[in-house]
Design an enzyme around this catalytic site. Sequence first.
Site, PDB file in Angstrom:
ATOM      1  N   THR A  12      52.723 -26.409 -13.157  1.00 48.58           N
ATOM      2  CA  THR A  12      51.795 -26.880 -14.115  1.00 48.58           C
ATOM      3  C   THR A  12      50.924 -27.347 -14.611  1.00 48.58           C
ATOM      4  O   THR A  12      50.366 -26.964 -15.536  1.00 48.58           O
ATOM      5  CB  THR A  12      53.058 -27.772 -15.488  1.00 48.58           C
ATOM      6  OG1 THR A  12      54.465 -27.369 -14.877  1.00 48.58           O
ATOM      7  CG2 THR A  12      52.657 -28.613 -16.344  1.00 48.58           C
ATOM      8  N   ASP A  57      54.503 -20.728  -9.737  1.00 52.82           N
ATOM      9  CA  ASP A  57      55.992 -21.946 -10.359  1.00 52.82           C
ATOM     10  C   ASP A  57      56.971 -22.478  -9.292  1.00 52.82           C
ATOM     11  O   ASP A  57      57.096 -21.168  -8.499  1.00 52.82           O
ATOM     12  CB  ASP A  57      56.674 -21.290 -11.154  1.00 52.82           C
ATOM     13  CG  ASP A  57      57.189 -21.998 -11.632  1.00 52.82           C
ATOM     14  OD1 ASP A  57      58.067 -23.013 -11.341  1.00 52.82           O
ATOM     15  OD2 ASP A  57      57.213 -22.279 -13.278  1.00 52.82           O
ATOM     16  N   THR A  89      56.079 -29.500  -9.944  1.00 51.09           N
ATOM     17  CA  THR A  89      56.825 -31.141 -10.047  1.00 51.09           C
ATOM     18  C   THR A  89      58.822 -30.163  -9.193  1.00 51.09           C
ATOM     19  O   THR A  89      59.660 -31.367  -8.692  1.00 51.09           O
ATOM     20  CB  THR A  89      56.872 -31.552 -11.093  1.00 51.09           C
ATOM     21  OG1 THR A  89      57.839 -30.943 -12.030  1.00 51.09           O
ATOM     22  CG2 THR A  89      56.147 -32.105 -11.881  1.00 51.09           C
ATOM     23  N   ASP A  90      59.656 -28.752  -9.912  1.00 49.04           N
ATOM     24  CA  ASP A  90      60.568 -28.304  -9.879  1.00 49.04           C
ATOM     25  C   ASP A  90      61.184 -28.845  -8.138  1.00 49.04           C
ATOM     26  O   ASP A  90      62.344 -29.305  -8.159  1.00 49.04           O
ATOM     27  CB  ASP A  90      60.610 -27.251  -9.922  1.00 49.04           C
ATOM     28  CG  ASP A  90      60.862 -27.012 -11.651  1.00 49.04           C
ATOM     29  OD1 ASP A  90      60.421 -28.413 -12.934  1.00 49.04           O
ATOM     30  OD2 ASP A  90      60.605 -26.186 -12.719  1.00 49.04           O
ATOM     31  N   THR A 270      75.469 -38.250  -1.148  1.00 47.34           N
ATOM     32  CA  THR A 270      76.691 -38.538  -2.117  1.00 47.34           C
ATOM     33  C   THR A 270      75.849 -38.054  -3.824  1.00 47.34           C
ATOM     34  O   THR A 270      74.589 -37.377  -3.661  1.00 47.34           O
ATOM     35  CB  THR A 270      76.476 -39.980  -2.419  1.00 47.34           C
ATOM     36  OG1 THR A 270      76.953 -40.701  -3.536  1.00 47.34           O
ATOM     37  CG2 THR A 270      75.133 -40.774  -1.926  1.00 47.34           C
TER      38      THR A 270
HETATM   39  N1  ASP Z   1      57.834 -24.951 -13.396  1.00 48.13           N
HETATM   40  C1  ASP Z   1      56.948 -26.394 -13.386  1.00 48.13           C
HETATM   41  C2  ASP Z   1      56.978 -26.131 -11.740  1.00 48.13           C
HETATM   42  O1  ASP Z   1      57.971 -26.141 -10.824  1.00 48.13           O
HETATM   43  C3  ASP Z   1      57.245 -27.883 -13.667  1.00 48.13           C
HETATM   44  C4  ASP Z   1      55.766 -28.516 -13.493  1.00 48.13           C
HETATM   45  O2  ASP Z   1      55.490 -27.840 -12.460  1.00 48.13           O
HETATM   46  O3  ASP Z   1      56.095 -29.661 -13.750  1.00 48.13           O
HETATM   47  O4  ASP Z   1      56.462 -25.007 -11.228  1.00 48.13           O
END
Ligand code: ASP
Length: 333
Positions: A12, A57, A89-90, A270
């Site tokens: 992102t 992404d 982040t994903d 878990t």
């Molecule tokens: N879909 C994006 C990614 O993981 C989300 C992000 O970067 O926050 O590349």
Amino acid sequence: MSKILIINTGGTIGMVKTENGYVPNLDKFHENLSKMPELSASSICDWDIIDMLPLLDSSNMTVEDWNRIGELISSNYNSYDGFVILHGTDTMAYTASALSFMMENLGKPVIITGSQIPICEIRSDGKDNIIAAMLIASEGIVNEVCIYFRGELLRGNRAIKYSADGFMAFKSPNAPALAQAGIAINYNEGILLPKPADAFNFQRLENVPIGVIKVFPGIQFDLFSNIMTESLKGVVIETFGAGNIPSSAKSLLPIIEKAFANGTVVTVCTQCPQGTVLLGTYETSNALKSAGAISGKDMTTEAAIAKMYYLFSKGYDTKTICRLMETSLRGEE
Ligand code: ASP
């Protein structure tokens, strides 16, 4: 002055909005970086940037992409004091976990960061995340793969993506933060991994077949029987609480026994973000142990998956892999 390498993989942070949703845009990202005066301030370290094309992404990250990131670090290891990886982040927690194992005897900081809002938008969290990650990478205090996000430096293989839309996107529920970045960056020195005595080595990962099964009330384990073949190398079972499965799920144990006989490594994690698996505490977990499953203790599923990729890529036999799955290699458990 120390010098760091930024490896831009996408995410992102460098995306722009299109009619099909956010997508990475290389030119726009560099245009926005060039508008950040902080990056040429006298107090910032020297830095270079490599764009790992095509920018992704992070939902599209593969094991081969982890290898590409690892090769870039490895081939530039002696030329830089630290590394910053810009990443979506994903799947950041998966990449951080994987790199933590791939980087053997890491003696420099590898700091992964990104943002929840693209850097081209006014409320972006990307600018602070990049600058703090660069400072931490240039300080050279940590010798591990970390995630930096919104004021916290986390051990990469302990982190999970916790929020889909909050600025505090990551948590490390079973391990304290390695540093807090407030007015000063305060390191939690006592828990940092020590500088290794041996030489750095980069281990590529093979895309070995691994599965994850999440247990839920009413689960019909026999549906999974077909995937428990000899070609399946490892399975993570995400159980309830401290490693419990429904006692009524009689079909699971023969499946695990079959997997064990096939040489498949069955690791129990878990579903609780916090706490540890303790096989044998309840009758509902004892059976897993007797069937040959091993405890993932308080490892995240992300770390357990990455660790299995790593141990199989090392070419170890099943017995060694089972033993090492229950041994902390990089502070992951
Ligand atoms: N879909 C994006 C990614 O993981 C989300 C992000 O970067 O926050 O590349």
